[in-house]
Structure formats: structure tokens, C-alpha cells
Enzyme design. Structure first.
Site, PDB file in Angstrom:
ATOM      1  CB  CYS A  43      -0.909  -0.012   1.227  1.00 17.54           C
ATOM      2  SG  CYS A  43      -1.930   1.468   1.414  1.00 17.54           S
ATOM      3  CB  CYS A  46      -0.579   1.971   5.622  1.00 19.53           C
ATOM      4  SG  CYS A  46      -1.055   0.373   4.934  1.00 19.53           S
ATOM      5  CB  CYS A  66      -0.977 -12.418  -7.413  1.00 20.40           C
ATOM      6  SG  CYS A  66      -1.609 -13.964  -6.780  1.00 20.40           S
TER       7      CYS A  66
END
Length: 82
Positions: A43, A46, A66
Site C-alpha cells: 500500500c 501505509c 496477485c
């Protein structure tokens, strides 16, 4: 938002897979664990691990993100996350 449902694909891997990511949503790094080298997807906000990126996906990108399904929350278009 990481991926749109119209970029989801059936990869046969058992993991939710997508061929395109939303701009700026993820970052990648090299993952050399487990005796192999892969591209880790995390991400952008974060830094949390999401899954891996492979170059065996369909057109238009040729990519396959994936992703661990536990890291995803599926929200229908037009709705907001609760």
C-alpha cells in the site's frame, strides 16, 4: 481504492488478481525471501503488504497483481466504505 472490479481477472491462482492498479495506490519493492525473487506490492499509503506482481497477466498491461484477499474490502461502485 486500489483496484476497480473491471480490472479483475481469473488467474487460476486462487488469489484475487487484477491487471491494472489505480494510479498512486500501490508501491513495489523486491522480495527475495523464500529462495526466489519476486516483486512485492504494498500500500502506498501505509506500506502494508498486499501481494505480488507478476508479468504473466493479460492485455492491456501484461501484468497480474496477485493480491491477498484478506487485504481487500470489496465495495460496490457508487457506495462508500463503511
Amino acid at each position: 481504492e486500489l483496484f476497480r472490479s473491471d480490472t479483475k481477472l481469473e488467474s487460476g491462482s486462487g488469489w484475487p488478481s487484477f491487471h491494472t492498479v489505480r494510479p498512486g495506490a500501490v508501491e513495489t519493492s523486491t522480495d527475495a525471501r523464500h529462495g526466489m525473487t519476486r516483486t512485492e506490492v504494498h500500500c502506498a499509503k501505509c506500506g502494508g503488504h498486499l501481494g505480488h506482481l507478476f508479468s504473466d497477466g493479460p492485455e492491456p498491461t501484461g501484468l497480474r497483481y496477485c493480491i491477498n484477499g484478506v487485504a481487500l474490502e470489496f465495495v460496490p461502485d457508487g457506495e462508500t466504505k463503511a
